[in-house]
Scaffold this active site. Structure first.
Site: not given
Length: 406
Positions: A271, A363, A365
């Site tokens: 990001c 992202h 995650e």
């Protein structure tokens, strides 16, 4: 984040309070107060996730932004102590159309409204969020303000004046507001590889957990850390997190990253970290008209040819040619765009071909999903292990020193 439960009757009593969303172009939407009462200012952006609102509002990347949820019904699963992505709620304000009147989840220990009040987050409900979203998609993200309580009664021209005096997101450096003050270490939960230096520009807990699971002792460091302090922990790699703000206003972080690249330390950024890698390599960045925010963004991994559904939260992007490789303007060898957004052809990843460094704009995650891109943590682990092996190999190949010869 510690949650507390207050009276449901008190929450219900607050619902009729008036509130208004005011955009800098003078657009107004009247609704009901939601969360804390008062006024709040920020860039109004929309997030398209139909779930995961707790992860959204506790994502530090949303600092300085008033978040509008495009899903109409928000809050039905309440709030719990497990799903928070950081130590507090970071959104500057919150906009929902239809807040749930009841909480229906066994893990919940408070309602969303109660936690917004507890953390002082001013919100608004009962407005046509689809109309606001369409307006932002057409006119672009803009500053806005939510006014409730006594502030809802302010003269409309005064409310617009207040909104127009708020700072714009372009040119803002918010890293110091979201970063840890002191280093925090999370021990590896997988087979240990070594120390990982994580520059906290707004890191999420799910990122830390994924890195620890890959065998890193994760050292979350303040955004003001120096290259000497990074070297002092003897890292096997460096990671730049997500975070809010304009990458063009983070010159110190770019110079720090160039020192990391000069040391040939493996690097992974996500990001905001992707944007800073781009600038460290010598590329430009620019502000998107209304950004990418949601958990349903299609991205092409050019290496595998696979399309991934990914989680995004960014208002800026990197300028780079989408096809072929090109020379880093700052002398770091060949670079290529590794991932491309399929909605608008935005650069979604960079890979350096001559140094161990790569990044993605989204992202991996992805709490609370999707998990299509989680393999990137494995790719990072493999790159670090390969780099350790290549660094050690020349020393081992030298054989015994003259003093050791028999």
């Amino acid at each position: 984040m510690t949650l507390s439960t207050s009276s449901g009757a008190a929450s219900a009593a607050r619902l009729p309070d008036p509130a208004v969303l005011v955009l800098e172009d003078g657009t107004r939407h009247a609704g009901r107060a939601y969360g804390a009462r008062g006024r709040t200012l920020g860039e109004v952006v929309f997030a398209t996730g139909m779930s995961g609102y707790q992860e959204t509002i506790t994502d530090p990347s949303y600092a300085g932004q008033i978040v509008l949820q495009t899903a109409p019904h928000i809050g039905n699963t309440g709030m719990n102590d497990e799903d928070a992505e950081s130590r507090r709620i970071w959104v500057a304000g919150y906009i929902v159309r239809d807040p749930s009147r009841v909480v229906s989840n066994w893990r919940a220990n408070a309602s969303l409204d109660e936690v917004l009040v507890e953390d002082g987050i001013v919100g608004i409900s009962g407005i046509d969020t689809r109309a606001v979203t369409r307006h932002i998609r057409s006119a672009g993200s803009m500053r806005g303000g939510i006014f409730s309580g006594e502030d809802a009664a302010l003269d409309p021209e005064e409310q617009v004046r207040i909104v127009r005096e708020a700072p714009e997101m372009s040119g803002r450096n918010l890293s110091a507001e979201v970063s840890v003050v002191d280093a925090v270490v999370t021990a590896a939960t997988g087979e240990r590889i070594g120390n990982l230096a994580v520059l906290d520009l707004g890191v999420k807990q799910a990122t830390i957990d994924n890195l620890a699971a890959r065998g890193f002792d994760v050292h979350v460091l303040p955004q003001s850390v120096t290259i000497e302090e990074i070297r002092a922990i003897d890292p096997v790699a460096v990671f730049y997190s997500n975070g809010p703000g304009d990458p063009a206003a983070s010159g110190d972080h770019v110079e720090l990253l160039r020192a990391v690249l000069d040391d040939r330390l493996p690097f992974f950024g996500i990001c905001f970290g992707n944007q800073l890698l781009g600038r460290a390599l010598g590329l430009g960045t620019y502000k998107l008209p209304f950004g990418h925010r949601g958990i349903n963004q299609p991205v092409l991994d050019k290496e595998t040819g696979k399309v991934e559904i990914t989680a995004h939260n960014h208002g800026f992007a990197v300028e780079a040619p989408l096809e072929g490789s090109f020379d880093s303007p700052h002398g770091y060898g060949k670079v290529e765009v590794s991932h491309v957004g399929l909605n608008d052809n935005v650069v979604e990843g960079l890979r350096a071909l001559d140094i161990p460094a790569f990044s993605v704009q989204y992202h991996p995650e992805a709490a609370a999903g999707p998990h299509d891109a989680n393999y990137l943590f494995d790719r990072f682990r493999d790159m670090v292990i390969a780099n350790k092996t290549s660094v050690a190999a020349p020393v081992e190949a030298q054989g015994p020193t003259q003093g050791d010869a028999k």
